[in-house]
Structure formats: structure tokens, C-alpha cells
Scaffold this active site. Structure first.
Site, PDB file in Angstrom:
ATOM      1  N   HIS A 116      -0.063  -3.650  10.890  1.00  0.00           N
ATOM      2  CA  HIS A 116       1.043  -4.577  12.007  1.00  0.00           C
ATOM      3  C   HIS A 116       1.246  -4.082  13.119  1.00  0.00           C
ATOM      4  CE1 HIS A 116       1.201  -6.050   7.440  1.00  0.00           C
ATOM      5  NE2 HIS A 116       0.896  -4.982   7.033  1.00  0.00           N
ATOM      6  N   GLN A 127       0.128 -12.368   9.859  1.00  0.00           N
ATOM      7  CA  GLN A 127       1.050 -10.944   8.906  1.00  0.00           C
ATOM      8  C   GLN A 127      -0.326  -9.614   9.411  1.00  0.00           C
ATOM      9  OE1 GLN A 127      -0.058  -9.036   5.628  1.00  0.00           O
ATOM     10  NE2 GLN A 127       1.450  -9.979   4.036  1.00  0.00           N
ATOM     11  N   SER A 167       3.511  -6.312   2.953  1.00  0.00           N
ATOM     12  CA  SER A 167       2.262  -7.008   3.243  1.00  0.00           C
ATOM     13  C   SER A 167       1.456  -6.977   2.065  1.00  0.00           C
ATOM     14  CB  SER A 167       2.295  -4.992   3.604  1.00  0.00           C
ATOM     15  OG  SER A 167       0.904  -5.110   4.317  1.00  0.00           O
ATOM     16  N   LEU A 168       0.013  -6.555   1.840  1.00  0.00           N
ATOM     17  CA  LEU A 168      -0.987  -6.792   0.898  1.00  0.00           C
ATOM     18  C   LEU A 168      -0.448  -7.330  -0.509  1.00  0.00           C
ATOM     19  CD1 LEU A 168      -1.675  -5.101  -2.319  1.00  0.00           C
ATOM     20  CD2 LEU A 168      -1.791  -3.429  -0.950  1.00  0.00           C
ATOM     21  N   GLN A 225       1.139  -1.208   0.127  1.00  0.00           N
ATOM     22  CA  GLN A 225      -0.300  -0.144  -0.097  1.00  0.00           C
ATOM     23  C   GLN A 225       0.790   1.140   0.343  1.00  0.00           C
ATOM     24  OE1 GLN A 225      -3.213  -0.481   2.483  1.00  0.00           O
ATOM     25  NE2 GLN A 225      -4.089   1.133   1.753  1.00  0.00           N
ATOM     26  N   ARG A 247     -10.104  -7.829   3.589  1.00  0.00           N
ATOM     27  CA  ARG A 247      -8.413  -7.216   3.977  1.00  0.00           C
ATOM     28  C   ARG A 247      -8.950  -5.940   4.847  1.00  0.00           C
ATOM     29  NH1 ARG A 247      -3.175  -6.420   3.385  1.00  0.00           N
ATOM     30  NH2 ARG A 247      -1.780  -7.394   4.579  1.00  0.00           N
TER      31      ARG A 247
END
Length: 311
Positions: free
Chosen positions: A203, A252, A94-95, A9, A119
Site C-alpha cells: 500500500h 488499492q 486489503s486482501l 493479511q 496479487r
């Protein structure tokens, strides 16, 4: 050896994917499939905005994935480059880990889009707006960042969220704790702390409700076998089993993105070249982590043609 890596992101921008869609049927089909899966005109938002709509976590996450997958589909269909033949492993920030798994065949494009939409919604809903924050620490290694986070917590959540490279670490948690951390940076030998323009503290343990939502979603849409090993954010280690990938995707949400360590692990395994599909964010982090690593960013048709000649 070559790793294909996928951005997270923050790499979204108005106009993303437009050139590819105009030049390639394969790219257009990706954007159409994602729109159909989500029941919304996401590509129109990617193309025309408004920017605040694209920046929304629930839109940014599937949009960044769709853009990277469009690049990959053009590589595969128009340039005849197979990910499994050209690459030795995948990883994503991440994503981007979902994009990496989609690219490697663990999830269908439609399922990946739906998982990332959920998500994004779950991460946004986990913490009321204004209660959480994130900050980038410039000139901080992981030890300095951890010491700062511990000092600033004062009973609240303040933790390392992203270990990006040797000079950039991101912290996440309660807004008051993050603001205290920014005030304390000089005391910890850190050059600067910058509050990030994000809508939620990703996170960190405050994201537990989102982790629970993703555990449920991934139980219903579990990953299939994937064609290339994944280097996972949470462990910075190679994953080949779908069940382990599923568990780590849940972890995660609240866990640290160990990107610097992932890069070092891939380098130690013999990876010499990192090809970032759909962004120009990870390449600089990789080079700051290991100056000997070769990085290539592939976004445009021109980039795709250049990579095709090289491979």
C-alpha cells in the site's frame, strides 16, 4: 443494519479452517475448490504448515480468503443464513476486499483464489527483499502519522499505508525511511513504532508494478454485479458498480487502506453490527473507532451456531 467484514493479511495461522473442514462438507468443498483452482495443496499448508510457507504472501492471501469463505459457506448451507438477507453491506481489509466481493457474488471462489495468488506474487516481486518495510505506529492518529512520514521521507517513499483505528496507523515505504520514522516517533508525540514482519512494503507507491499486474489480471477477470454494496478501502465509500470496484482494486495496491474512515462511513449509514468472518482482527479496530458499535467474530462451528441463533 449489519455489515459483514473480512480480515486481511496477518490473520493467518497454522490450523486455520481445520475444525470447520472436519465438521462440515460445505467447508471442505471450499478448501478443495481453492486447491483445484491454484493447482496446489494450500489447505495442507494451512493445516500442517510449515509456518514460513503459510506466511508467504502468495499463500497467506488465498488462505485467509478461503478460511473466511468456508465460514460463510457453512453459514449459508448448514445454518441456512443468506448473506444478502442477513447483511446490508460488506467490506474487507486489503486482501479482505476480494473476499468481500467474492462473498457478495462479484467473483467466483476459484477466480478469487487465482487473483489473490497472483496479487501475492506480484506484491512480493514488486520490490527486492530488504529494500522496503512497514511499521505500525501505536498511539498515532492520522495527522501525527502523516507528519512523521513526511519528516522521515527525505526524498524516499514513506507514506501512510493503513489508517486502522484512532490509535493505530501503519506506514510503508523504503526501509531506510521507515527506520528513520521509528527513530522520530517520540518527536511527533507518538507512543511507539514497531517494524512489522512483512516481506514487502504494501500500500505505497513502490507497489506500482503489482498494481499494473492486477490491472491486467482484473481486465481478464472483471467483477460481475454484486448483491450487497461494498465499502471500498481506497475511498471509504459505498460502491455498487462492478467497473468502479475493478478500478478501486487496482488503486488499492498502492493506495491507503482507509479502514477507520470506512467504519465511520458504515456507522453513519446506519450499520450497528459488524460480523467478522474468519478472523478476530477487525473487531477490536472497529470498537476503538466507535465504542458504540457491536462486533461479532465468527471462526468456529460454535461461533456459527451462536450467530445463527441471533439472526
Amino acid at each position: 443494519m449489519r455489515a459483514f467484514v473480512f480480515p486481511g493479511q496477518g490473520s493467518q495461522k497454522i490450523g486455520m479452517g481445520v475444525e470447520l473442514a472436519e465438521a462440515s462438507t460445505a467447508a471442505r468443498e471450499v478448501f478443495e475448490e481453492v486447491d483445484d483452482a491454484l493447482g496446489q495443496k494450500l489447505f495442507q499448508i494451512m493445516k500442517d504448515g510449515p509456518e514460513d510457507a503459510l506466511t508467504l504472501t502468495e499463500n497467506a492471501q488465498p488462505a485467509i480468503m478461503a478460511n473466511a469463505m468456508a465460514v460463510l459457506r457453512v453459514l449459508e448451507k448448514d445454518a441456512n443464513i443468506s448473506l444478502t438477507e442477513a447483511g446490508d453491506c460488506v467490506a474487507g481489509h486489503s486482501l479482505g476486499e476480494y473476499t468481500a466481493l467474492c462473498a457478495a457474488g462479484a467473483f467466483s471462489l476459484a477466480d478469487t483464489a487465482r487473483l489473490l495468488k497472483l496479487r501475492g506474487q506480484a506484491m512480493q516481486a514488486a520490490v527486492p527483499v530488504g529494500e522496503g518495510a512497514m511499521a505500525a505506529l501505536l498511539g498515532a492518529d492520522i495527522e501525527k502519522a502523516q507528519a512523521l512520514a513526511d519528516a522521515a521521507a527525505e526524498g524516499q517513499i514513506c507514506t501512510v499505508a493503513n489508517d486502522n483505528d484512532p490509535g493505530q496507523v501503519v506506514i510503508s515505504g523504503h526501509r531506510e525511511a521507515i527506520e528513520r520514522a521509528i527513530e522520530l516517533v517520540k518527536d511527533h508525540g507518538i507512543k511507539r513504532g514497531i517494524l512489522l514482519p512483512v516481506s514487502a512494503p504494501f500500500h505505497c507507491p513502490l507497489m506500482q508494478p503489482a498494481a499494473d499486474a492486477m490491472a491486467e489480471a482484473l481486465a481478464a477477470t472483471s467483477p460481475a454485479a454484486f448483491r450487497l454494496p461494498l465499502y471500498a478501502n481506497v475511498t471509504a465509500d459505498e460502491v455498487t458498480e462492478p467497473a468502479e470496484a475493478q478500478r478501486l482494486l487496482v488503486e488499492q495496491v498502492t493506495g491507503r487502506v482507509r479502514w477507520r474512515e470506512s467504519v465511520l462511513a458504515m456507522r453513519a449509514a446506519g450499520v450497528e453490527e459488524f460480523v467478522e468472518l474468519g478472523g478476530k482482527v477487525l473487531g477490536p479496530m472497529i470498537v476503538r473507532t466507535d465504542k458504540e458499535a457491536k462486533t461479532t467474530s465468527v471462526i468456529s462451528m460454535e461461533d456459527i451456531e451462536a450467530l445463527a441463533k441471533e439472526i
